[in-house]
Design an enzyme around this catalytic site. Structure first.
Site, PDB file in Angstrom:
ATOM      1  N   CYS A  44       8.743 -17.322  30.844  1.00  0.00           N
ATOM      2  CA  CYS A  44       8.990 -17.874  32.244  1.00  0.00           C
ATOM      3  C   CYS A  44       8.674 -19.502  31.889  1.00  0.00           C
ATOM      4  CB  CYS A  44       8.402 -17.349  33.502  1.00  0.00           C
ATOM      5  SG  CYS A  44       8.731 -15.610  33.586  1.00  0.00           S
ATOM      6  N   ARG A 127      15.079 -11.408  35.614  1.00  0.00           N
ATOM      7  CA  ARG A 127      15.434 -12.771  35.430  1.00  0.00           C
ATOM      8  C   ARG A 127      17.006 -12.804  35.892  1.00  0.00           C
ATOM      9  NH1 ARG A 127      11.571 -14.867  32.254  1.00  0.00           N
ATOM     10  NH2 ARG A 127      10.723 -13.403  30.810  1.00  0.00           N
TER      11      ARG A 127
END
EC number: 1.11.1.24
Length: 219
Positions: A44, A127
């Site tokens: 991330c 995601r």
């Protein structure tokens, strides 16, 4: 779970840039709404740094970024400060993340968008990427597993292609890049087929009656 072509679900949320109301605060703009599993995680972090390095580029395309995870705004702020002050990756450093990141502790927004998928996790968002047009219609949905970071250049390419379709009513072929030939919609009647095949136009080439391309004039 919303699908391509659906109205993007509306929401009001606390973010790192204050309270936002979607879609009201984004009228007339394209939006990339994306979720990440958790703050202070390595994949991330690379994604946020890459998005941050491109945020002005997206803004020049009339496109705004909105991030989201099931973390508190205080966790977001601490993580973004760490990225800005401490992390260097692929030559990127001291990046100020100007786009809002949503606090979604109750998963309200994540559940509206199908970002919580139980077989992946019941406590984290996957995601996900939603590309939303200026009329607040969902135009693209992408999902990635936790182990795989997103390709931001591909996300940008999709936005460019969608904007070109909206402006010029053309399609883009496989592996298309801005500046390459685009596809003209196929004719929908026999008369239109005859007209197309019997008429030569500068910058247009037909591989068959249903498959014609033209040069991209806006590079």
């Amino acid at each position: 779970m919303p699908l391509i072509g659906d109205d993007a679900p509306s929401f009001t949320a606390v973010t790192t840039q204050g309270i936002i109301k979607f879609p009201d605060d984004y009228k007339g703009k394209w939006v990339i709404l994306f979720s990440h599993p958790a703050d202070f995680t390595p994949v991330c972090t690379t994604e946020f740094m890459t998005f941050a390095s491109m945020q002005e580029e997206f803004r020049s395309m009339n496109t705004e970024l909105i991030g989201l995870s099931i973390d508190s705004v205080f966790s977001h702020i601490a993580w973004l400060k760490r990225i800005e002050e401490k992390i260097e990756y692929k030559g990127m450093k001291n990046l100020e993340i100007k786009f809002p990141v949503i606090e979604d502790l109750k998963m309200d927004v994540a559940k509206k968008y199908g970002m919580v998928q139980p077989k992946a996790s019941t406590t984290q968002a996957v995601r996900a990427v939603f590309i939303i047009d200026p009329e607040a219609k969902i135009r693209t949905i992408l999902y990635y597993p936790q182990s795989t970071g997103r390709n931001m250049q591909e996300i940008k390419r999709i936005v460019v292609a969608l904007q070109k379709n909206a402006a010029e009513k053309v399609a883009t072929p496989a592996n298309w890049q801005p500046g390459e030939d685009v596809i003209i919609p196929p004719p929908s009647s026999m008369e239109a087929v005859k007209e197309r095949m019997g008429k030569e136009e500068e910058g247009k080439r037909c591989l068959d009656w249903f498959m014609c391309l033209k040069k991209d004039t806006q590079k």
